[in-house]
Write a protein that holds these residues in place. Structure first.
Motif, PDB file in Angstrom:
ATOM      1  N   ALA A  68       0.827  -1.210   0.000  1.00  0.00           N
ATOM      2  CA  ALA A  68       0.000   0.000   0.000  1.00  0.00           C
ATOM      3  C   ALA A  68       0.861   1.259   0.000  1.00  0.00           C
ATOM      4  N   PHE A  69       2.136   1.101  -0.354  1.00  0.00           N
ATOM      5  CA  PHE A  69       3.074   2.224  -0.383  1.00  0.00           C
ATOM      6  C   PHE A  69       2.732   3.154  -1.549  1.00  0.00           C
ATOM      7  N   MET A  70       2.593   2.585  -2.744  1.00  0.00           N
ATOM      8  CA  MET A  70       2.363   3.384  -3.949  1.00  0.00           C
ATOM      9  C   MET A  70       0.918   3.851  -4.049  1.00  0.00           C
ATOM     10  N   MET A  71       0.726   5.067  -4.567  1.00  0.00           N
ATOM     11  CA  MET A  71      -0.621   5.604  -4.760  1.00  0.00           C
ATOM     12  C   MET A  71      -0.703   6.253  -6.138  1.00  0.00           C
ATOM     13  N   ASN A  72      -0.433   5.456  -7.174  1.00  0.00           N
ATOM     14  CA  ASN A  72      -0.521   5.958  -8.541  1.00  0.00           C
ATOM     15  C   ASN A  72      -1.929   6.438  -8.872  1.00  0.00           C
ATOM     16  N   ALA A  73      -2.931   5.888  -8.203  1.00  0.00           N
ATOM     17  CA  ALA A  73      -4.313   6.275  -8.472  1.00  0.00           C
ATOM     18  C   ALA A  73      -4.557   7.748  -8.161  1.00  0.00           C
ATOM     19  N   VAL A  74      -3.838   8.282  -7.196  1.00  0.00           N
ATOM     20  CA  VAL A  74      -3.987   9.697  -6.849  1.00  0.00           C
ATOM     21  C   VAL A  74      -3.210  10.572  -7.835  1.00  0.00           C
ATOM     22  N   ALA A  75      -2.067  10.040  -8.310  1.00  0.00           N
ATOM     23  CA  ALA A  75      -1.265  10.702  -9.343  1.00  0.00           C
ATOM     24  C   ALA A  75      -0.806  12.097  -8.936  1.00  0.00           C
ATOM     25  N   ASP A  76      -0.273  12.221  -7.719  1.00  0.00           N
ATOM     26  CA  ASP A  76       0.310  13.494  -7.288  1.00  0.00           C
ATOM     27  C   ASP A  76       1.499  13.822  -8.202  1.00  0.00           C
ATOM     28  N   HIS A  77       1.536  15.036  -8.697  1.00  0.00           N
ATOM     29  CA  HIS A  77       2.565  15.400  -9.684  1.00  0.00           C
ATOM     30  C   HIS A  77       3.967  15.405  -9.095  1.00  0.00           C
ATOM     31  N   ARG A  78       4.079  15.516  -7.769  1.00  0.00           N
ATOM     32  CA  ARG A  78       5.402  15.573  -7.149  1.00  0.00           C
ATOM     33  C   ARG A  78       6.085  14.206  -7.128  1.00  0.00           C
ATOM     34  N   GLN A  79       5.347  13.193  -6.782  1.00  0.00           N
ATOM     35  CA  GLN A  79       5.898  11.833  -6.671  1.00  0.00           C
ATOM     36  C   GLN A  79       4.735  10.913  -6.324  1.00  0.00           C
ATOM     37  N   PRO A  80       4.325  10.047  -7.248  1.00  0.00           N
ATOM     38  CA  PRO A  80       3.121   9.253  -7.015  1.00  0.00           C
ATOM     39  C   PRO A  80       3.275   8.131  -5.998  1.00  0.00           C
ATOM     40  N   TYR A  81       4.487   7.903  -5.500  1.00  0.00           N
ATOM     41  CA  TYR A  81       4.662   6.869  -4.491  1.00  0.00           C
ATOM     42  C   TYR A  81       4.657   7.475  -3.089  1.00  0.00           C
ATOM     43  N   TRP A  82       5.204   8.669  -2.958  1.00  0.00           N
ATOM     44  CA  TRP A  82       5.363   9.287  -1.642  1.00  0.00           C
ATOM     45  C   TRP A  82       4.169  10.117  -1.199  1.00  0.00           C
ATOM     46  N   HIS A  83       3.424  10.645  -2.167  1.00  0.00           N
ATOM     47  CA  HIS A  83       2.324  11.568  -1.847  1.00  0.00           C
ATOM     48  C   HIS A  83       0.989  10.989  -2.301  1.00  0.00           C
ATOM     49  N   PRO A  84      -0.046  11.227  -1.532  1.00  0.00           N
ATOM     50  CA  PRO A  84      -0.043  11.919  -0.247  1.00  0.00           C
ATOM     51  C   PRO A  84       0.623  11.084   0.845  1.00  0.00           C
ATOM     52  N   SER A  85       1.282  11.768   1.767  1.00  0.00           N
ATOM     53  CA  SER A  85       1.962  11.088   2.865  1.00  0.00           C
ATOM     54  C   SER A  85       1.158  11.240   4.155  1.00  0.00           C
ATOM     55  N   PHE A  86       1.611  10.551   5.172  1.00  0.00           N
ATOM     56  CA  PHE A  86       0.963  10.646   6.489  1.00  0.00           C
ATOM     57  C   PHE A  86       1.173  12.009   7.133  1.00  0.00           C
ATOM     58  N   ILE A  87       2.174  12.754   6.680  1.00  0.00           N
ATOM     59  CA  ILE A  87       2.531  14.020   7.345  1.00  0.00           C
ATOM     60  C   ILE A  87       2.371  15.218   6.409  1.00  0.00           C
ATOM     61  N   GLU A  88       1.445  15.130   5.461  1.00  0.00           N
ATOM     62  CA  GLU A  88       1.157  16.276   4.598  1.00  0.00           C
ATOM     63  C   GLU A  88       0.737  17.490   5.438  1.00  0.00           C
ATOM     64  N   PRO A  89       1.130  18.696   5.039  1.00  0.00           N
ATOM     65  CA  PRO A  89       0.698  19.893   5.783  1.00  0.00           C
ATOM     66  C   PRO A  89      -0.821  20.041   5.831  1.00  0.00           C
ATOM     67  N   ASP A  90      -1.498  19.644   4.757  1.00  0.00           N
ATOM     68  CA  ASP A  90      -2.955  19.699   4.713  1.00  0.00           C
ATOM     69  C   ASP A  90      -3.508  18.429   5.353  1.00  0.00           C
ATOM     70  N   PRO A  91      -4.151  18.539   6.503  1.00  0.00           N
ATOM     71  CA  PRO A  91      -4.644  17.331   7.185  1.00  0.00           C
ATOM     72  C   PRO A  91      -5.666  16.554   6.368  1.00  0.00           C
ATOM     73  N   ASN A  92      -6.402  17.248   5.505  1.00  0.00           N
ATOM     74  CA  ASN A  92      -7.379  16.549   4.674  1.00  0.00           C
ATOM     75  C   ASN A  92      -6.683  15.697   3.605  1.00  0.00           C
ATOM     76  N   TYR A  93      -5.533  16.167   3.127  1.00  0.00           N
ATOM     77  CA  TYR A  93      -4.785  15.392   2.146  1.00  0.00           C
ATOM     78  C   TYR A  93      -4.083  14.216   2.829  1.00  0.00           C
ATOM     79  N   ALA A  94      -3.576  14.444   4.032  1.00  0.00           N
ATOM     80  CA  ALA A  94      -3.000  13.337   4.799  1.00  0.00           C
ATOM     81  C   ALA A  94      -4.051  12.261   5.059  1.00  0.00           C
ATOM     82  N   ARG A  95      -5.293  12.693   5.214  1.00  0.00           N
ATOM     83  CA  ARG A  95      -6.383  11.748   5.463  1.00  0.00           C
ATOM     84  C   ARG A  95      -6.577  10.793   4.283  1.00  0.00           C
TER      85      ARG A  95
END
Length: 279
Positions: A68-95
């Motif tokens: 469950a490491f990779m999140m290609n489905a979200v397709a964050d432009h920064r890095q689709p494996y790392w983002h969204p992360s557990f420690i995103e500044p936006d708590p809704n995105y971390a959720r």
């Protein structure tokens, strides 16, 4: 010990074909990618779940892990494996990461897999201290570990270069602070090598917390780029011997996601290099 191969190298192939190809090479286990196109938990209906079970049974494969490491489905432009992360500044995105992990744990229990692996907190956001980032990570993990415990599965953290936890020994603090028997370490040998860890020493010292291993080779530069075992400089005879010495008898999962253009060749060469050592 048994060898498995991660389905994240087969993103250009449907799951049933992926399972058949991995089994034909000789692997006994398969790591299921909890992401597109194989098993994105948020959109996985009963029919596709049944098809996954049938493909595994038809090919006499067991689940080594749910990735469950990779999140290609979200397709964050920064890095689709790392983002969204557990420690995103936006708590809704971390959720989004937190909810995805919870769904992956549910899927793990439904499929009868032993555990889920996830990222080690993500990159530390600008302006956030490491101490605060660790606090956020622990806060996110506690309810997830409790959920895993209730399901009878494990949630494993995988240290990785450039993320909150880069070294295997940095996991110890997280383990102690979360305080759950459902939390464990996914020891990625290539990642540890990138961080210049003494592999036999780290394997021995973290054995009591390690529940699963990822294997891939790394070049002499120690740049984080997964290579087929035998193509880099990691001494896998030494690594496998060190793992055996701990008494570990679980899965060693080969993870070669950069080889999507010819995953069969990568999987076959890895099997040829590793299977004599595991036997």
């Amino acid at each position: 010990m048994k060898l498995a191969f991660s389905s994240n190298a087969y993103l250009k192939h449907p799951f049933d074909e992926t399972a058949a190809r991995i089994a034909a090479i000789g692997y006994e286990g398969l790591e299921l990618l909890a992401d597109v196109p194989h098993a994105w938990p948020a959109g996985l209906l009963e029919g596709p779940k049944r098809a996954i079970r049938e493909a595994m049974a038809a090919n006499n494969l067991a689940f080594s892990n749910i990735n469950a490491f990779m999140m290609n489905a979200v397709a964050d432009h920064r890095q689709p494996y790392w983002h969204p992360s557990f420690i995103e500044p936006d708590p809704n995105y971390a959720r989004v990461r937190i909810d995805h992990t919870r769904r992956a744990l549910d899927l793990c229990a439904e499929l009868g897999a032993p555990h889920v692996t996830t990222e080690p907190g993500g990159p530390i956001p600008p302006g956030v201290s490491r101490a605060r980032a660790v606090d956020r990570f622990v806060e996110a993990l506690k309810p997830l570990a409790e959920h895993a415990e209730g399901l009878g599965v494990l949630l494993l953290i995988e240290p990785e270069p450039e993320l909150l936890l880069e070294r295997t020994d940095q996991y110890v603090e997280i383990h102690e602070r979360v305080g759950s028997k459902a939390l464990g370490l996914n020891f990625d040998v290539g990642h540890a090598f990138c961080m210049s860890e003494d592999l036999p020493k780290a394997i021995a010292e973290l054995a009591h917390l390690t529940k699963h291993y990822h294997l891939e080779d790394i070049a002499a530069t120690r740049v984080h780029h997964h290579l087929v075992p035998g193509d880099g400089v990691i001494d896998f005879a030494e690594v496998v011997s060190a793992i055996k010495a701990t008494g570990y008898d679980g899965w060693l999962t080969v993870e070669l996601y950069p080889f999507q253009d010819d995953p069969d060749d990568a999987a076959r060469r890895a099997f040829e290099a590793l299977s004599p050592l595991v036997r």
